[in-house]
Design an enzyme around this catalytic site. Structure first.
Site, PDB file in Angstrom:
ATOM      1  N   LYS A 113      -0.137  -8.568  -1.296  1.00  0.00           N
ATOM      2  CA  LYS A 113      -1.480  -8.051  -1.587  1.00  0.00           C
ATOM      3  C   LYS A 113      -1.375  -6.773  -2.407  1.00  0.00           C
ATOM      4  CE  LYS A 113      -4.124  -5.584   1.270  1.00  0.00           C
ATOM      5  NZ  LYS A 113      -4.758  -4.514   0.446  1.00  0.00           N
ATOM      6  N   ARG A 136       1.300  -1.567   7.084  1.00  0.00           N
ATOM      7  CA  ARG A 136       2.107  -0.496   7.667  1.00  0.00           C
ATOM      8  C   ARG A 136       3.154  -0.959   8.677  1.00  0.00           C
ATOM      9  NH1 ARG A 136      -3.024   3.499   7.407  1.00  0.00           N
ATOM     10  NH2 ARG A 136      -4.017   1.476   7.660  1.00  0.00           N
ATOM     11  N   LEU A 184      -9.421  -6.295  -5.019  1.00  0.00           N
ATOM     12  CA  LEU A 184     -10.231  -5.273  -5.686  1.00  0.00           C
ATOM     13  C   LEU A 184     -11.668  -5.231  -5.180  1.00  0.00           C
ATOM     14  CD1 LEU A 184      -9.028  -5.595  -9.403  1.00  0.00           C
ATOM     15  CD2 LEU A 184      -8.095  -4.182  -7.551  1.00  0.00           C
ATOM     16  N   LYS A 185     -12.065  -6.204  -4.383  1.00  0.00           N
ATOM     17  CA  LYS A 185     -13.407  -6.222  -3.769  1.00  0.00           C
ATOM     18  C   LYS A 185     -14.502  -5.965  -4.808  1.00  0.00           C
ATOM     19  CE  LYS A 185     -11.649  -4.567   0.697  1.00  0.00           C
ATOM     20  NZ  LYS A 185     -10.250  -4.212   0.290  1.00  0.00           N
ATOM     21  N   ILE A 186     -14.578  -6.826  -5.801  1.00  0.00           N
ATOM     22  CA  ILE A 186     -15.515  -6.656  -6.907  1.00  0.00           C
ATOM     23  C   ILE A 186     -16.964  -6.675  -6.405  1.00  0.00           C
ATOM     24  CG2 ILE A 186     -16.298  -7.626  -9.106  1.00  0.00           C
ATOM     25  CD1 ILE A 186     -13.436  -6.526  -9.161  1.00  0.00           C
ATOM     26  N   HIS A 187     -17.753  -5.684  -6.852  1.00  0.00           N
ATOM     27  CA  HIS A 187     -19.151  -5.583  -6.420  1.00  0.00           C
ATOM     28  C   HIS A 187     -19.950  -4.875  -7.510  1.00  0.00           C
ATOM     29  CE1 HIS A 187     -22.067  -4.598  -2.850  1.00  0.00           C
ATOM     30  NE2 HIS A 187     -22.613  -5.366  -3.777  1.00  0.00           N
ATOM     31  N   PRO A 238     -24.420  -9.345 -11.287  1.00  0.00           N
ATOM     32  CA  PRO A 238     -23.745 -10.637 -11.437  1.00  0.00           C
ATOM     33  C   PRO A 238     -22.922 -10.808 -12.702  1.00  0.00           C
ATOM     34  CG  PRO A 238     -25.904 -10.982 -10.474  1.00  0.00           C
ATOM     35  CD  PRO A 238     -25.823  -9.517 -10.821  1.00  0.00           C
ATOM     36  N   ASN A 239     -23.479 -10.478 -13.868  1.00  0.00           N
ATOM     37  CA  ASN A 239     -22.740 -10.696 -15.106  1.00  0.00           C
ATOM     38  C   ASN A 239     -21.490  -9.834 -15.177  1.00  0.00           C
ATOM     39  OD1 ASN A 239     -22.674 -11.975 -17.853  1.00  0.00           O
ATOM     40  ND2 ASN A 239     -22.716  -9.824 -18.473  1.00  0.00           N
ATOM     41  N   ASP A 290       0.819  -1.217   0.000  1.00  0.00           N
ATOM     42  CA  ASP A 290       0.000   0.000   0.000  1.00  0.00           C
ATOM     43  C   ASP A 290       0.852   1.265   0.000  1.00  0.00           C
ATOM     44  OD1 ASP A 290      -2.317  -1.518   0.016  1.00  0.00           O
ATOM     45  OD2 ASP A 290      -2.461  -1.540   2.199  1.00  0.00           O
TER      46      ASP A 290
END
Length: 226
Positions: free
Chosen positions: A30, A207, A59-62, A65-66, A8
């Site tokens: 990560k 960190r 990336l926490k995809i949200h 659905p497609n 990060d």
């Protein structure tokens, strides 16, 4: 328990330098949203050239659905080893993602994000109208039943998730402050002992490692502890 080091830092050069300092250690790296948007898919290739690191693309995809399935398919082509999607997208999204990824001979692990570790109970309840533990149990059951590999959760929910699914249903726990460092923007933090006692499979540390003058030494110390 595996150590996952969060890259990060502010620049790609700093991230690559940290990766070079951590060569030949038994760790995951990560790559988060900031680094991926800044440096693109070629950054993944550059990290793999430094060493054969396992990569968690966070990336926490949200989405619908497609669209989620499309995104996860493209991400999987990068050769990363683990990805994540939001559990709150629902079971249809989970099913479409897992069906789409089943065509890969070696697909990445897919984890579902439960409750972000930046949430405390009050803020979480204001949105979901549930206690964190109640929501996490529900999310984990749905994720397990629809073929995902595990959950992203705080240490405090890790053992509970396994009690409601299976011991081998993976838990990845951010918010780890291995030696009592300050919380920063995390609310639900824990140390190494707590992570071990709560059966975390992966711990994410950022960190406390990259802000230290000797990141490799800190990593080695953590690896000895776990």
């Amino acid at each position: 328990m595996k150590l996952c080091v969060a890259l990060d830092l502010s620049t790609k050069e700093e991230c690559l330098q940290l990766a070079k300092e951590l060569k030949n250690l038994d760790i995951w790296l990560k790559v988060g949203l900031r680094a991926y948007l800044r440096d693109g898919f070629k950054f993944i290739e550059e990290l793999k050239k430094v060493d054969d690191f396992k990569i968690f693309l966070d990336l926490k995809i949200h989405d619908i659905p497609n669209t989620m399935a499309d995104a996860c398919e493209e991400i999987s082509k990068l050769g990363v080893d683990m990805i994540n999607i939001h559990a709150s997208a629902g079971k249809i999204a989970m099913q479409e993602v897992m069906t789409r990824l089943s065509k890969f001979s070696k697909r990445p692990l897919v984890l579902a994000v439960s409750a972000l570790t930046s949430f405390d109970e009050e803020n979480f309840f204001s949105i979901y109208r549930q206690k964190i533990e109640e929501a996490v149990i529900n999310f984990s059951k749905i994720s397990y039943e629809n073929g995902l590999d595990g959950m992203v959760c705080s240490v405090f929910e890790s053992k509970i998730i396994k009690e409601h699914t299976q011991r081998n249903f993976l838990t990845l726990t951010p918010g780890i402050r291995p030696f009592g460092e300050k919380n920063d923007d995390q609310k639900r933090v824990a140390n190494l002992t707590m992570a071990r006692e709560n059966l975390s499979d992966f711990i994410v540390v950022g960190r406390p490692i990259y802000k230290d003058n000797n990141p490799r030494k800190i990593c080695e110390k953590i690896l000895q502890e776990i």
